[in-house]
Enzyme design. Structure first.
Site, PDB file in Angstrom:
ATOM      1  N   GLY A   2       0.870  -1.174   0.000  1.00 10.98           N
ATOM      2  CA  GLY A   2       0.000   0.000   0.000  1.00 10.98           C
ATOM      3  C   GLY A   2       0.901   1.215   0.000  1.00 10.98           C
ATOM      4  O   GLY A   2       1.813   1.313  -0.803  1.00 10.98           O
TER       5      GLY A   2
ATOM      6  N   SER B 145       3.177   3.318   2.754  1.00  7.64           N
ATOM      7  CA  SER B 145       3.630   3.272   4.145  1.00  7.64           C
ATOM      8  C   SER B 145       3.428   4.592   4.881  1.00  7.64           C
ATOM      9  O   SER B 145       3.211   4.596   6.098  1.00  7.64           O
ATOM     10  CB  SER B 145       5.095   2.843   4.208  1.00  7.64           C
ATOM     11  OG  SER B 145       5.887   3.635   3.364  1.00  7.64           O
TER      12      SER B 145
ATOM     13  N   CYS C  40       6.215  -5.403   0.777  1.00  6.56           N
ATOM     14  CA  CYS C  40       6.405  -4.082   0.155  1.00  6.56           C
ATOM     15  C   CYS C  40       6.240  -2.972   1.199  1.00  6.56           C
ATOM     16  O   CYS C  40       7.090  -2.831   2.065  1.00  6.56           O
ATOM     17  CB  CYS C  40       5.494  -3.918  -1.051  1.00  6.56           C
ATOM     18  SG  CYS C  40       6.084  -2.624  -2.152  1.00  6.56           S
TER      19      CYS C  40
ATOM     20  N   ARG D 173      12.745   3.515   0.768  1.00 11.12           N
ATOM     21  CA  ARG D 173      11.443   3.534   0.066  1.00 11.12           C
ATOM     22  C   ARG D 173      11.641   3.833  -1.416  1.00 11.12           C
ATOM     23  O   ARG D 173      12.523   4.608  -1.787  1.00 11.12           O
ATOM     24  CB  ARG D 173      10.530   4.623   0.642  1.00 11.12           C
ATOM     25  CG  ARG D 173       9.754   4.205   1.872  1.00 11.12           C
ATOM     26  CD  ARG D 173       8.874   5.334   2.394  1.00 11.12           C
ATOM     27  NE  ARG D 173       7.761   5.622   1.511  1.00 11.12           N
ATOM     28  CZ  ARG D 173       7.573   6.771   0.872  1.00 11.12           C
ATOM     29  NH1 ARG D 173       8.428   7.757   0.981  1.00 11.12           N
ATOM     30  NH2 ARG D 173       6.522   6.922   0.107  1.00 11.12           N
TER      31      ARG D 173
ATOM     32  N   ARG E  32       6.728  -0.081  -7.037  1.00 12.78           N
ATOM     33  CA  ARG E  32       7.327   1.019  -6.257  1.00 12.78           C
ATOM     34  C   ARG E  32       7.935   0.467  -4.960  1.00 12.78           C
ATOM     35  O   ARG E  32       7.661   0.923  -3.857  1.00 12.78           O
ATOM     36  CB  ARG E  32       6.293   2.119  -5.975  1.00 12.78           C
ATOM     37  CG  ARG E  32       5.833   2.818  -7.257  1.00 12.78           C
ATOM     38  CD  ARG E  32       4.966   4.038  -6.982  1.00 12.78           C
ATOM     39  NE  ARG E  32       3.815   3.711  -6.183  1.00 12.78           N
ATOM     40  CZ  ARG E  32       3.625   4.138  -4.930  1.00 12.78           C
ATOM     41  NH1 ARG E  32       4.487   4.936  -4.348  1.00 12.78           N
ATOM     42  NH2 ARG E  32       2.542   3.782  -4.273  1.00 12.78           N
TER      43      ARG E  32
ATOM     44  N   HIS F 218       5.472  -8.668  -3.992  1.00 15.95           N
ATOM     45  CA  HIS F 218       4.062  -8.989  -3.681  1.00 15.95           C
ATOM     46  C   HIS F 218       3.714 -10.425  -4.072  1.00 15.95           C
ATOM     47  O   HIS F 218       3.166 -10.642  -5.158  1.00 15.95           O
ATOM     48  CB  HIS F 218       3.144  -8.062  -4.493  1.00 15.95           C
ATOM     49  CG  HIS F 218       3.132  -6.643  -4.056  1.00 15.95           C
ATOM     50  ND1 HIS F 218       2.160  -6.133  -3.222  1.00 15.95           N
ATOM     51  CD2 HIS F 218       3.962  -5.624  -4.326  1.00 15.95           C
ATOM     52  CE1 HIS F 218       2.398  -4.855  -3.004  1.00 15.95           C
ATOM     53  NE2 HIS F 218       3.483  -4.517  -3.668  1.00 15.95           N
TER      54      HIS F 218
ATOM     55  N   GLU G 115       1.314 -12.159  -3.062  1.00 20.12           N
ATOM     56  CA  GLU G 115      -0.142 -12.409  -3.013  1.00 20.12           C
ATOM     57  C   GLU G 115      -0.798 -12.285  -4.384  1.00 20.12           C
ATOM     58  O   GLU G 115      -1.919 -12.734  -4.562  1.00 20.12           O
ATOM     59  CB  GLU G 115      -0.808 -11.458  -2.003  1.00 20.12           C
ATOM     60  CG  GLU G 115      -0.967 -10.009  -2.433  1.00 20.12           C
ATOM     61  CD  GLU G 115       0.307  -9.177  -2.320  1.00 20.12           C
ATOM     62  OE1 GLU G 115       1.367  -9.743  -2.003  1.00 20.12           O
ATOM     63  OE2 GLU G 115       0.239  -7.960  -2.581  1.00 20.12           O
TER      64      GLU G 115
HETATM   65  N1  GLN Z   1       6.061   2.851  -2.298  1.00 24.92           N
HETATM   66  C1  GLN Z   1       5.163   2.370  -1.311  1.00 24.92           C
HETATM   67  C2  GLN Z   1       5.526   2.899   0.073  1.00 24.92           C
HETATM   68  O1  GLN Z   1       6.415   3.644   0.184  1.00 24.92           O
HETATM   69  C3  GLN Z   1       5.125   0.857  -1.293  1.00 24.92           C
HETATM   70  C4  GLN Z   1       4.490   0.332  -2.547  1.00 24.92           C
HETATM   71  C5  GLN Z   1       3.784  -0.976  -2.364  1.00 24.92           C
HETATM   72  O2  GLN Z   1       3.495  -1.404  -1.254  1.00 24.92           O
HETATM   73  N2  GLN Z   1       3.458  -1.597  -3.465  1.00 24.92           N
HETATM   74  O3  GLN Z   1       4.936   2.571   1.043  1.00 24.92           O
END
Ligand code: GLN
Length: 198
Positions: A49, A51, A81, A113, A142, A177, A179
């Protein structure tokens, strides 16, 4: 413990896929949004998601310190992630404009990140994963990478010269990921850790 009860932190992010993956790997799974629910689980998944957003929701809901305490107490956790970022001890490029990602300090790693995102936003590839037969299809969105690994931390997978999967005792984290691929081996590993078999 034959069928552990594993919560998925459901404040933000891709909760549903983890609930399904955990069930398919033999756990009972439930979304977690409240403090009482954190006390009722045997293990916790923190999904991907954003962070920074997740951190602020944890603060707003008065869940940050209770969750830190539960993890320090040994609650097994798996972060994917953004979840890896949350479980880390130190976050580089933690955010901007007052929105900072806040580490839960469950795994002795420093993460950066959006580390891959400087070159390319999202990509996938096969990575070797310690203890699993055959490579894992790793989907990076990302994603962070790990820049420092503490003494008690085992590196399970690497990509682009950096650790992208780690374990420290009952704590597990991947920068990618699992999942979304239908391969349940990493969720199975976490279910086994929670059940005391892994
Ligand atoms: N770039 C997101 C973050 O900094 C992480 C991306 C992801 O969970 N797919 O939290």
């Amino acid at each position: 413990m034959s069928r552990p009860r594993i919560g998925v932190l459901a404040l933000q992010g891709d909760t549903r896929e983890h609930l399904t993956a955990l069930r398919e790997a033999g756990a009972e799974s439930m979304p977690v949004r409240r403090r009482g629910e954190i006390d009722a689980i045997d293990g916790l998944v923190i999904p991907g998601g954003e962070s920074t957003t997740m951190s602020h929701l944890l603060l707003d809901l008065d869940l940050l310190e209770p969750l830190r305490a539960r993890l320090a107490d040994g609650l097994p956790a798996y972060g994917a992630c953004a979840g890896m970022i949350m479980l880390s001890s130190e976050i580089l490029d933690a955010g901007a404009n007052g929105r900072q990602a806040l580490p839960l300090r469950a795994i002795d790693i420093t993460v950066r990140r959006n580390a891959f995102g400087r070159q390319v936003d999202s990509f996938e590839g096969d990575v070797d994963f310690a203890g699993l037969d055959g490579p894992v299809r790793a989907v990076f969105i990302r994603a962070p990478w790990v820049e420092r690994v503490g003494a008690g931390v085992q590196v399970l997978a690497t990509a682009a010269g950096h650790a992208v999967a780690v374990r420290q005792g009952p704590m597990l984290a991947t920068a990618f990921h699992p999942e979304v691929t239908g391969d349940r081996r990493i969720h199975q590993l976490f279910v086994d850790i929670v059940a005391g078999r892994g």
